[in-house]
Scaffold this motif. Structure first.
Motif, PDB file in Angstrom:
ATOM      1  N   LEU A  46       3.734  10.599 -20.221  1.00 52.93           N
ATOM      2  CA  LEU A  46       5.077  10.038 -20.156  1.00 52.93           C
ATOM      3  C   LEU A  46       5.865  10.708 -21.268  1.00 52.93           C
ATOM      4  O   LEU A  46       5.609  10.474 -22.450  1.00 52.93           O
ATOM      5  CB  LEU A  46       5.046   8.519 -20.351  1.00 52.93           C
ATOM      6  CG  LEU A  46       6.382   7.794 -20.306  1.00 52.93           C
ATOM      7  CD1 LEU A  46       7.057   8.000 -18.944  1.00 52.93           C
ATOM      8  CD2 LEU A  46       6.186   6.315 -20.567  1.00 52.93           C
ATOM      9  N   ASN A  47       6.768  11.592 -20.889  1.00 56.32           N
ATOM     10  CA  ASN A  47       7.547  12.345 -21.873  1.00 56.32           C
ATOM     11  C   ASN A  47       8.946  11.770 -21.977  1.00 56.32           C
ATOM     12  O   ASN A  47       9.533  11.333 -20.986  1.00 56.32           O
ATOM     13  CB  ASN A  47       7.622  13.825 -21.497  1.00 56.32           C
ATOM     14  CG  ASN A  47       6.305  14.514 -21.721  1.00 56.32           C
ATOM     15  OD1 ASN A  47       5.623  14.280 -22.710  1.00 56.32           O
ATOM     16  ND2 ASN A  47       5.937  15.381 -20.800  1.00 56.32           N
ATOM     17  N   ILE A  48       9.468  11.808 -23.192  1.00 52.55           N
ATOM     18  CA  ILE A  48      10.809  11.324 -23.464  1.00 52.55           C
ATOM     19  C   ILE A  48      11.718  12.525 -23.699  1.00 52.55           C
ATOM     20  O   ILE A  48      11.399  13.404 -24.491  1.00 52.55           O
ATOM     21  CB  ILE A  48      10.816  10.394 -24.711  1.00 52.55           C
ATOM     22  CG1 ILE A  48       9.792   9.263 -24.542  1.00 52.55           C
ATOM     23  CG2 ILE A  48      12.215   9.868 -24.990  1.00 52.55           C
ATOM     24  CD1 ILE A  48       9.981   8.410 -23.312  1.00 52.55           C
ATOM     25  N   ILE A  49      12.843  12.534 -23.003  1.00 57.04           N
ATOM     26  CA  ILE A  49      13.829  13.601 -23.168  1.00 57.04           C
ATOM     27  C   ILE A  49      14.841  13.129 -24.205  1.00 57.04           C
ATOM     28  O   ILE A  49      15.574  12.168 -23.974  1.00 57.04           O
ATOM     29  CB  ILE A  49      14.543  13.925 -21.840  1.00 57.04           C
ATOM     30  CG1 ILE A  49      13.520  14.276 -20.762  1.00 57.04           C
ATOM     31  CG2 ILE A  49      15.551  15.044 -22.039  1.00 57.04           C
ATOM     32  CD1 ILE A  49      14.110  14.341 -19.367  1.00 57.04           C
ATOM     33  N   LYS A  50      14.868  13.803 -25.336  1.00 54.55           N
ATOM     34  CA  LYS A  50      15.777  13.439 -26.412  1.00 54.55           C
ATOM     35  C   LYS A  50      17.176  13.968 -26.117  1.00 54.55           C
ATOM     36  O   LYS A  50      17.365  14.776 -25.210  1.00 54.55           O
ATOM     37  CB  LYS A  50      15.244  13.985 -27.732  1.00 54.55           C
ATOM     38  CG  LYS A  50      13.846  13.449 -28.050  1.00 54.55           C
ATOM     39  CD  LYS A  50      13.316  14.018 -29.313  1.00 54.55           C
ATOM     40  CE  LYS A  50      13.774  13.110 -30.423  1.00 54.55           C
ATOM     41  NZ  LYS A  50      13.220  13.417 -31.724  1.00 54.55           N
ATOM     42  N   GLY A  53      17.712  17.586 -25.801  1.00 50.38           N
ATOM     43  CA  GLY A  53      17.089  18.261 -24.674  1.00 50.38           C
ATOM     44  C   GLY A  53      15.602  18.496 -24.875  1.00 50.38           C
ATOM     45  O   GLY A  53      14.884  18.818 -23.930  1.00 50.38           O
ATOM     46  N   ALA A  54      15.137  18.342 -26.098  1.00 46.71           N
ATOM     47  CA  ALA A  54      13.706  18.499 -26.387  1.00 46.71           C
ATOM     48  C   ALA A  54      12.939  17.319 -25.797  1.00 46.71           C
ATOM     49  O   ALA A  54      13.491  16.230 -25.621  1.00 46.71           O
ATOM     50  CB  ALA A  54      13.483  18.560 -27.895  1.00 46.71           C
ATOM     51  N   THR A  55      11.670  17.557 -25.472  1.00 46.86           N
ATOM     52  CA  THR A  55      10.835  16.471 -24.963  1.00 46.86           C
ATOM     53  C   THR A  55       9.687  16.217 -25.929  1.00 46.86           C
ATOM     54  O   THR A  55       9.233  17.121 -26.630  1.00 46.86           O
ATOM     55  CB  THR A  55      10.253  16.796 -23.569  1.00 46.86           C
ATOM     56  OG1 THR A  55       9.444  17.961 -23.670  1.00 46.86           O
ATOM     57  CG2 THR A  55      11.348  17.006 -22.547  1.00 46.86           C
ATOM     58  N   GLU A  56       9.246  14.968 -25.943  1.00 46.76           N
ATOM     59  CA  GLU A  56       8.093  14.585 -26.756  1.00 46.76           C
ATOM     60  C   GLU A  56       7.374  13.454 -26.037  1.00 46.76           C
ATOM     61  O   GLU A  56       7.976  12.738 -25.243  1.00 46.76           O
ATOM     62  CB  GLU A  56       8.512  14.166 -28.162  1.00 46.76           C
ATOM     63  CG  GLU A  56       9.335  12.907 -28.229  1.00 46.76           C
ATOM     64  CD  GLU A  56       9.700  12.539 -29.660  1.00 46.76           C
ATOM     65  OE1 GLU A  56       9.674  11.330 -29.953  1.00 46.76           O
ATOM     66  OE2 GLU A  56      10.014  13.419 -30.461  1.00 46.76           O
ATOM     67  N   LEU A  92       8.460   1.396 -18.368  1.00 49.92           N
ATOM     68  CA  LEU A  92       8.801   2.809 -18.204  1.00 49.92           C
ATOM     69  C   LEU A  92       7.827   3.512 -17.262  1.00 49.92           C
ATOM     70  O   LEU A  92       8.230   4.318 -16.430  1.00 49.92           O
ATOM     71  CB  LEU A  92       8.827   3.507 -19.561  1.00 49.92           C
ATOM     72  CG  LEU A  92       9.901   3.015 -20.535  1.00 49.92           C
ATOM     73  CD1 LEU A  92       9.719   3.654 -21.896  1.00 49.92           C
ATOM     74  CD2 LEU A  92      11.286   3.272 -19.985  1.00 49.92           C
ATOM     75  N   ARG A  93       6.541   3.214 -17.385  1.00 49.11           N
ATOM     76  CA  ARG A  93       5.544   3.838 -16.506  1.00 49.11           C
ATOM     77  C   ARG A  93       5.720   3.381 -15.057  1.00 49.11           C
ATOM     78  O   ARG A  93       5.448   4.134 -14.124  1.00 49.11           O
ATOM     79  CB  ARG A  93       4.131   3.548 -16.990  1.00 49.11           C
ATOM     80  CG  ARG A  93       3.763   4.321 -18.243  1.00 49.11           C
ATOM     81  CD  ARG A  93       2.290   4.196 -18.578  1.00 49.11           C
ATOM     82  NE  ARG A  93       1.972   4.874 -19.804  1.00 49.11           N
ATOM     83  CZ  ARG A  93       1.762   6.180 -19.929  1.00 49.11           C
ATOM     84  NH1 ARG A  93       1.834   6.952 -18.868  1.00 49.11           N
ATOM     85  NH2 ARG A  93       1.473   6.713 -21.096  1.00 49.11           N
ATOM     86  N   GLN A  97       8.262   7.932 -13.051  1.00 50.53           N
ATOM     87  CA  GLN A  97       8.780   9.212 -13.539  1.00 50.53           C
ATOM     88  C   GLN A  97       7.931   9.701 -14.701  1.00 50.53           C
ATOM     89  O   GLN A  97       7.485   8.913 -15.529  1.00 50.53           O
ATOM     90  CB  GLN A  97      10.224   9.062 -13.999  1.00 50.53           C
ATOM     91  CG  GLN A  97      11.168   8.661 -12.889  1.00 50.53           C
ATOM     92  CD  GLN A  97      12.576   8.435 -13.410  1.00 50.53           C
ATOM     93  OE1 GLN A  97      12.792   8.268 -14.602  1.00 50.53           O
ATOM     94  NE2 GLN A  97      13.535   8.442 -12.502  1.00 50.53           N
ATOM     95  N   ALA A  98       7.743  10.998 -14.772  1.00 50.46           N
ATOM     96  CA  ALA A  98       6.979  11.590 -15.865  1.00 50.46           C
ATOM     97  C   ALA A  98       7.852  11.865 -17.083  1.00 50.46           C
ATOM     98  O   ALA A  98       7.351  11.957 -18.198  1.00 50.46           O
ATOM     99  CB  ALA A  98       6.318  12.889 -15.414  1.00 50.46           C
ATOM    100  N   GLU A  99       9.167  11.967 -16.883  1.00 48.11           N
ATOM    101  CA  GLU A  99      10.103  12.213 -17.970  1.00 48.11           C
ATOM    102  C   GLU A  99      11.234  11.204 -17.894  1.00 48.11           C
ATOM    103  O   GLU A  99      11.831  11.010 -16.835  1.00 48.11           O
ATOM    104  CB  GLU A  99      10.656  13.635 -17.910  1.00 48.11           C
ATOM    105  CG  GLU A  99       9.617  14.694 -18.199  1.00 48.11           C
ATOM    106  CD  GLU A  99      10.204  16.084 -18.280  1.00 48.11           C
ATOM    107  OE1 GLU A  99      11.272  16.336 -17.672  1.00 48.11           O
ATOM    108  OE2 GLU A  99       9.605  16.922 -18.961  1.00 48.11           O
ATOM    109  N   ILE A 100      11.520  10.594 -19.049  1.00 47.55           N
ATOM    110  CA  ILE A 100      12.546   9.554 -19.125  1.00 47.55           C
ATOM    111  C   ILE A 100      13.470   9.862 -20.289  1.00 47.55           C
ATOM    112  O   ILE A 100      13.014  10.290 -21.353  1.00 47.55           O
ATOM    113  CB  ILE A 100      11.885   8.172 -19.299  1.00 47.55           C
ATOM    114  CG1 ILE A 100      11.065   7.854 -18.055  1.00 47.55           C
ATOM    115  CG2 ILE A 100      12.905   7.091 -19.576  1.00 47.55           C
ATOM    116  CD1 ILE A 100      10.335   6.561 -18.085  1.00 47.55           C
TER     117      ILE A 100
END
Length: 171
Positions: A46-50, A53-56, A92-93, A97-100
């Motif tokens: 589960l990646n977070i889009i800051k 634009g970076a993901t973590e 969130l899970r 979605q894999a990116e939020i």
């Protein structure tokens, strides 16, 4: 899955079981080439889009840090905060979605935080909803009064309890 012993590019799953509250799966595997057995852990990312634009990767600890700030000085215990962070992750899970977006994480915190402590909710909401004036706070307080949360009525504040006692003494 590549065998760690002989580097064969296939393996057979013997057993699977959920671990870590069901967010991970432990699999026992066997290599058909060398017959060695090994275990693997699978995690749904589960990646977070800051904003940049970076993901973590999602971090419950980051949720806890933000909520602790909002709850500072409030009668909220650590176990409640850990459960809140778990609920946020589950929410969130469940979107699939894999990116939020990071903003969505902040918004997902609001509902469980309101149930936990309305003052902490108001503090947190002022940041995530970008309150710019006193009217923004007044509007949110009006919503809080109009739509009571699921907080039980036995969590009265000391001042309201003393007011009840004072009124019963006068009568």
């Amino acid at each position: 899955m590549i065998c760690p012993f002989c580097r064969h590019d296939d393996s057979r799953v013997i057993d699977s079981r959920p671990v870590e509250d069901g967010t991970q799966i432990r699999r026992r595997r066997e290599c058909p080439q060398c017959s060695q057995r090994f275990s693997t852990q699978e995690v749904a990312l589960l990646n977070i889009i800051k904003r940049s634009g970076a993901t973590e990767p999602f971090s419950r600890e980051k949720v806890l840090v933000g909520v602790r700030k909002a709850c500072q000085g409030r009668p909220v215990n650590e176990d409640d905060l850990v459960l809140l962070a778990q609920r946020v992750e589950e929410t969130l899970r469940s979107t699939g979605q894999a990116e939020i977006e990071a903003h969505e994480v902040g918004m997902a915190i609001l509902a469980p935080l309101r149930e936990l402590d309305e003052v902490a909710y108001l503090r947190y909401a002022s940041v995530y909803r970008n309150f710019a004036s006193l009217e923004d706070f007044e509007g949110e307080i009006a919503l809080l009064r109009a739509l009571p949360s699921n907080v039980s009525s036995n969590s009265s504040t000391p001042s309201s309890a003393s007011k009840k006692t004072e009124s019963s003494v006068k009568n």
